[in-house]
Write a protein that holds these residues in place. Sequence first.
Motif, PDB file in Angstrom:
ATOM      1  N   GLU B   1       0.856  -1.196   0.000  1.00 18.24           N
ATOM      2  CA  GLU B   1       0.000   0.000   0.000  1.00 18.24           C
ATOM      3  C   GLU B   1       0.890   1.242   0.000  1.00 18.24           C
ATOM      4  OE1 GLU B   1      -3.503  -0.592   0.509  1.00 18.24           O
ATOM      5  OE2 GLU B   1      -3.794   1.438  -0.224  1.00 18.24           O
ATOM      6  N   PRO B   2       0.901   1.984  -1.115  1.00 13.36           N
ATOM      7  CA  PRO B   2       1.810   3.145  -1.181  1.00 13.36           C
ATOM      8  C   PRO B   2       1.369   4.238  -0.223  1.00 13.36           C
ATOM      9  CG  PRO B   2       0.357   3.097  -3.086  1.00 13.36           C
ATOM     10  CD  PRO B   2       0.095   1.845  -2.339  1.00 13.36           C
ATOM     11  N   GLU B   3       2.374   4.873   0.366  1.00 17.30           N
ATOM     12  CA  GLU B   3       2.085   5.985   1.265  1.00 17.30           C
ATOM     13  C   GLU B   3       1.886   7.264   0.477  1.00 17.30           C
ATOM     14  OE1 GLU B   3       2.117   4.216   5.053  1.00 17.30           O
ATOM     15  OE2 GLU B   3       1.994   6.362   4.685  1.00 17.30           O
ATOM     16  N   VAL B   4       2.468   7.295  -0.717  1.00 20.76           N
ATOM     17  CA  VAL B   4       2.451   8.500  -1.536  1.00 20.76           C
ATOM     18  C   VAL B   4       2.101   8.113  -2.975  1.00 20.76           C
ATOM     19  CG1 VAL B   4       3.823  10.439  -2.349  1.00 20.76           C
ATOM     20  CG2 VAL B   4       4.247   9.517  -0.080  1.00 20.76           C
ATOM     21  N   THR B   5       1.167   8.823  -3.570  1.00 15.22           N
ATOM     22  CA  THR B   5       0.744   8.534  -4.938  1.00 15.22           C
ATOM     23  C   THR B   5       1.046   9.732  -5.828  1.00 15.22           C
ATOM     24  OG1 THR B   5      -1.057   7.174  -4.092  1.00 15.22           O
ATOM     25  CG2 THR B   5      -1.179   7.846  -6.396  1.00 15.22           C
ATOM     26  N   GLN B   6       1.673   9.475  -6.969  1.00 12.60           N
ATOM     27  CA  GLN B   6       1.979  10.557  -7.898  1.00 12.60           C
ATOM     28  C   GLN B   6       1.284  10.343  -9.231  1.00 12.60           C
ATOM     29  OE1 GLN B   6       6.623  10.766  -6.901  1.00 12.60           O
ATOM     30  NE2 GLN B   6       6.003  12.332  -8.398  1.00 12.60           N
ATOM     31  N   THR B   7       0.859  11.454  -9.815  1.00  9.01           N
ATOM     32  CA  THR B   7       0.285  11.429 -11.163  1.00  9.01           C
ATOM     33  C   THR B   7       0.760  12.650 -11.936  1.00  9.01           C
ATOM     34  OG1 THR B   7      -1.697  12.580 -10.380  1.00  9.01           O
ATOM     35  CG2 THR B   7      -1.810  10.170 -10.516  1.00  9.01           C
ATOM     36  N   PRO B   8       0.931  12.547 -13.249  1.00  9.38           N
ATOM     37  CA  PRO B   8       0.872  11.313 -14.020  1.00  9.38           C
ATOM     38  C   PRO B   8       2.157  10.510 -13.837  1.00  9.38           C
ATOM     39  CG  PRO B   8       1.530  13.110 -15.433  1.00  9.38           C
ATOM     40  CD  PRO B   8       1.282  13.718 -14.068  1.00  9.38           C
ATOM     41  N   SER B   9       2.143   9.273 -14.274  1.00  5.84           N
ATOM     42  CA  SER B   9       3.372   8.489 -14.187  1.00  5.84           C
ATOM     43  C   SER B   9       4.339   8.907 -15.293  1.00  5.84           C
ATOM     44  CB  SER B   9       3.068   6.993 -14.266  1.00  5.84           C
ATOM     45  OG  SER B   9       2.367   6.708 -15.450  1.00  5.84           O
ATOM     46  N   PRO B  25      -0.284  12.409  -0.491  1.00  4.07           N
ATOM     47  CA  PRO B  25       0.173  11.559   0.615  1.00  4.07           C
ATOM     48  C   PRO B  25      -1.023  10.849   1.244  1.00  4.07           C
ATOM     49  CG  PRO B  25       0.011  13.824   1.346  1.00  4.07           C
ATOM     50  CD  PRO B  25      -0.382  13.812  -0.112  1.00  4.07           C
ATOM     51  N   ILE B  26      -0.796   9.646   1.714  1.00  2.00           N
ATOM     52  CA  ILE B  26      -1.870   8.889   2.355  1.00  2.00           C
ATOM     53  C   ILE B  26      -2.175   9.489   3.725  1.00  2.00           C
ATOM     54  CG2 ILE B  26      -2.615   6.658   3.269  1.00  2.00           C
ATOM     55  CD1 ILE B  26      -2.450   6.780   0.236  1.00  2.00           C
ATOM     56  N   SER B  27      -1.107   9.750   4.481  1.00  2.05           N
ATOM     57  CA  SER B  27      -1.328  10.314   5.810  1.00  2.05           C
ATOM     58  C   SER B  27      -1.060  11.812   5.764  1.00  2.05           C
ATOM     59  CB  SER B  27      -0.430   9.638   6.832  1.00  2.05           C
ATOM     60  OG  SER B  27       0.919   9.762   6.444  1.00  2.05           O
ATOM     61  N   ASN B  28      -1.332  12.467   6.824  1.00  3.73           N
ATOM     62  CA  ASN B  28      -1.259  13.925   6.838  1.00  3.73           C
ATOM     63  C   ASN B  28       0.154  14.385   7.149  1.00  3.73           C
ATOM     64  OD1 ASN B  28      -2.202  16.492   6.639  1.00  3.73           O
ATOM     65  ND2 ASN B  28      -2.953  16.569   8.734  1.00  3.73           N
ATOM     66  N   HIS B  29       1.031  14.321   6.149  1.00  2.27           N
ATOM     67  CA  HIS B  29       2.410  14.745   6.358  1.00  2.27           C
ATOM     68  C   HIS B  29       2.467  16.257   6.510  1.00  2.27           C
ATOM     69  CE1 HIS B  29       3.586  10.952   3.909  1.00  2.27           C
ATOM     70  NE2 HIS B  29       3.430  10.659   5.170  1.00  2.27           N
ATOM     71  N   LEU B  30       3.233  16.701   7.488  1.00  3.35           N
ATOM     72  CA  LEU B  30       3.428  18.134   7.643  1.00  3.35           C
ATOM     73  C   LEU B  30       4.451  18.652   6.646  1.00  3.35           C
ATOM     74  CD1 LEU B  30       3.563  19.080  11.446  1.00  3.35           C
ATOM     75  CD2 LEU B  30       1.913  19.825   9.719  1.00  3.35           C
ATOM     76  N   TYR B  31       5.545  17.890   6.480  1.00  2.00           N
ATOM     77  CA  TYR B  31       6.566  18.279   5.526  1.00  2.00           C
ATOM     78  C   TYR B  31       6.331  17.544   4.228  1.00  2.00           C
ATOM     79  CZ  TYR B  31       8.804  18.337  10.148  1.00  2.00           C
ATOM     80  OH  TYR B  31       9.070  18.463  11.478  1.00  2.00           O
ATOM     81  N   PHE B  32       6.773  18.169   3.163  1.00  3.09           N
ATOM     82  CA  PHE B  32       6.719  17.495   1.885  1.00  3.09           C
ATOM     83  C   PHE B  32       7.859  18.003   1.044  1.00  3.09           C
ATOM     84  CE2 PHE B  32       3.787  14.362   0.977  1.00  3.09           C
ATOM     85  CZ  PHE B  32       3.837  14.114  -0.389  1.00  3.09           C
ATOM     86  N   TYR B  33       8.369  17.107   0.205  1.00  5.23           N
ATOM     87  CA  TYR B  33       9.543  17.427  -0.581  1.00  5.23           C
ATOM     88  C   TYR B  33       9.307  17.055  -2.036  1.00  5.23           C
ATOM     89  CZ  TYR B  33      11.659  17.071   4.086  1.00  5.23           C
ATOM     90  OH  TYR B  33      11.936  17.211   5.420  1.00  5.23           O
ATOM     91  N   TRP B  34       9.899  17.850  -2.909  1.00  5.51           N
ATOM     92  CA  TRP B  34       9.997  17.476  -4.319  1.00  5.51           C
ATOM     93  C   TRP B  34      11.477  17.322  -4.663  1.00  5.51           C
ATOM     94  CZ3 TRP B  34       6.255  15.924  -7.554  1.00  5.51           C
ATOM     95  CH2 TRP B  34       4.924  16.252  -7.260  1.00  5.51           C
ATOM     96  N   GLY B  72      -5.520  21.144   0.654  1.00  4.55           N
ATOM     97  CA  GLY B  72      -5.191  20.635   1.979  1.00  4.55           C
ATOM     98  C   GLY B  72      -4.646  19.230   2.000  1.00  4.55           C
ATOM     99  N   SER B  73      -4.725  18.511   0.877  1.00  8.60           N
ATOM    100  CA  SER B  73      -4.172  17.149   0.870  1.00  8.60           C
ATOM    101  C   SER B  73      -3.235  16.941  -0.307  1.00  8.60           C
ATOM    102  CB  SER B  73      -5.291  16.108   0.845  1.00  8.60           C
ATOM    103  OG  SER B  73      -6.100  16.291  -0.301  1.00  8.60           O
ATOM    104  N   ASN B  74      -3.637  17.362  -1.499  1.00 14.69           N
ATOM    105  CA  ASN B  74      -2.774  17.207  -2.659  1.00 14.69           C
ATOM    106  C   ASN B  74      -1.670  18.244  -2.660  1.00 14.69           C
ATOM    107  OD1 ASN B  74      -4.520  15.257  -3.664  1.00 14.69           O
ATOM    108  ND2 ASN B  74      -5.780  16.794  -4.660  1.00 14.69           N
ATOM    109  N   PHE B  75      -0.510  17.831  -3.219  1.00 16.65           N
ATOM    110  CA  PHE B  75       0.567  18.779  -3.468  1.00 16.65           C
ATOM    111  C   PHE B  75       0.787  18.824  -4.967  1.00 16.65           C
ATOM    112  CE2 PHE B  75       2.370  19.564   0.717  1.00 16.65           C
ATOM    113  CZ  PHE B  75       1.843  18.530   1.470  1.00 16.65           C
ATOM    114  N   THR B  76       1.056  19.985  -5.507  1.00 14.82           N
ATOM    115  CA  THR B  76       1.342  20.084  -6.929  1.00 14.82           C
ATOM    116  C   THR B  76       2.674  20.791  -7.140  1.00 14.82           C
ATOM    117  OG1 THR B  76       0.205  22.194  -7.177  1.00 14.82           O
ATOM    118  CG2 THR B  76      -1.106  20.199  -7.539  1.00 14.82           C
TER     119      THR B  76
END
Lengths: 113, 112
Positions: B1-9, B25-34, B72-76
């Motif tokens: 079960e992936p914790e993080v899903t990205q689109t498009p592949s 992200p599946i869970s509510n991560h406070l930090y996020f990185y690209w 509030g959940s997706n990052f772009t």
Amino acid sequence: KNEVEQSPQNLTAQEGEFITINCSYSVGISALHWLQQHPGGGIVSLFMLSSGKKKHGRLIATINIQEKHSSLHITASHPRDSAVYICAARGPISNFGNEKLTFGTGTRLTIIP
Amino acid sequence: EPEVTQTPSHQVTQMGQEVILRCVPISNHLYFYWYRQILGQKVEFLVSFYNNEISEKSEIFDDQFSVERPDGSNFTLKIRSTKLEDSAMYFCAGPSASGELFFGEGSRLTVL
């Protein structure tokens, strides 16, 4: 700026051999990550360690904070272990805990049956 | 079960076009990185996002790049006007409570 060096860049070994991949970094860090990248490109986290040693199955990771050095070992290597192994140092240490990763160049491991 | 899903592949685009890469992200991560990885090169840090704003960015992350958390959940990650040298695999990553990082499967961007 953190410099992360990995060696060797390429490693070919026979099935069953004991494998060691080394990683060194230049500044104080909060943690060292070992990652595995398969040909499709996806990255999987193997270990995160800030001191001592961790073991998971046939994989062992160690870190020496004083010497700024970490090693990844694979015992009884198998062809399915073939992948690129990357170390990534998390730091420099900050008060917010959101330090970025600085990646090594990776070690391409090929295990021959 | 992936914790993080990205689109498009995988996305192929013409030079000069805008591209938006998405990460959930599946869970509510406070930090996020690209991060990005140009073919054959090492993974490079682009930007970190903490508490809904950019906390650090690299010299690669110039005015052509932007990052948002629109709902509030997706990052772009948006690249306004793509260049040939933007062709790379782009990864998002978020830490668990223990600090272990979970990476998305990556979005491969090809700029023609």
